[in-house]
Design a protein around this motif. Structure first.
Motif, PDB file in Angstrom:
ATOM      1  N   LEU A  16       0.840  -1.337   0.163  1.00 34.15           N
ATOM      2  CA  LEU A  16       0.231  -0.163   0.038  1.00 34.15           C
ATOM      3  C   LEU A  16       0.778   1.399   0.155  1.00 34.15           C
ATOM      4  CD1 LEU A  16      -3.067   1.041  -0.016  1.00 34.15           C
ATOM      5  CD2 LEU A  16      -2.747   1.270   2.409  1.00 34.15           C
ATOM      6  N   HIS A  76      -6.586   8.730  -3.480  1.00 40.25           N
ATOM      7  CA  HIS A  76      -6.012   7.342  -3.964  1.00 40.25           C
ATOM      8  C   HIS A  76      -6.803   6.599  -4.641  1.00 40.25           C
ATOM      9  CE1 HIS A  76      -2.766   8.107  -1.106  1.00 40.25           C
ATOM     10  NE2 HIS A  76      -3.653   8.198  -0.084  1.00 40.25           N
ATOM     11  N   ASN A  80      -6.805   0.927  -4.021  1.00 35.02           N
ATOM     12  CA  ASN A  80      -5.688   1.231  -2.903  1.00 35.02           C
ATOM     13  C   ASN A  80      -6.834   1.446  -1.631  1.00 35.02           C
ATOM     14  OD1 ASN A  80      -3.513   0.802  -4.310  1.00 35.02           O
ATOM     15  ND2 ASN A  80      -3.192   3.128  -4.559  1.00 35.02           N
TER      16      ASN A  80
END
Length: 182
Positions: A16, A76, A80
């Motif tokens: 991540l 994001h 994600n």
């Protein structure tokens, strides 16, 4: 792409953070594929031409996602965000389970730092784990810029990092069907 595939299998937390960095690299290169080819893809000496094409396609796909999802300036992509959702779900299941007192102890050790981060301006609507990831990412960016990081911040990041490392391990077990929460 190859780094992300490896990280996704080995350590979801590192994956991540890597993907957030890729999003920022795309932004830093103004979503310009020629710049990305020159500054990111071409410097990889070990990639074949076919692998470089695949990597370029991966960056183009991410650019399209960022555009379509309206995260060109900040934020994001959904893939994600989904990881935060999955990790939050697992985090809550671990906290509810009487079998994972070690995880609960790591969480309660990190909680004062999470609360402090949230009072200092972190988005209170976002999941606590996202606050944790943002703290780690912020420190990563400071390190890349060779800026000083206070001892207190280093301590907080260590405790939060330990929590996320434990969670990442349980995530792999969960994905492999090896985690018994009952």
């Amino acid at each position: 792409m190859y780094i992300s595939q490896h990280l996704k299998k080995q350590n979801i937390a590192e994956y991540l953070l890597y993907m957030w960095q890729v999003e920022d690299l795309i932004r830093a290169n103004n979503f310009d594929m020629e710049k990305i080819r020159k500054t990111i893809i071409e410097p990889y000496p070990s990639l074949t031409e076919e692998q470089k094409k695949e990597l370029a396609q991966w960056y183009e796909d991410l650019i399209n996602m960022m555009h379509d999802e309206g995260v060109m300036e900040k934020g994001h992509v959904q893939i994600n965000k989904n990881i935060i959702v999955w990790l939050t779900d697992l985090h809550l299941r671990l906290l509810r389970s009487p079998k994972f007192t070690y995880y609960s102890a790591a969480y309660y050790k990190a909680l004062p730092f999470i609360v402090e981060l949230r009072t200092k301006g972190a988005n209170k609507e976002e999941p606590e784990l996202e606050t944790c990831f943002e703290a780690l990412y912020g420190v990563l960016m400071l390190k890349l810029q060779k800026k000083e990081i206070s001892e207190e911040t280093q301590k907080a990041v260590k405790v939060i990092s330990d929590l996320l490392a434990i969670l990442a391990g349980y995530y792999i077990q969960d994905k492999n069907g090896e985690l018994d929460l009952d």
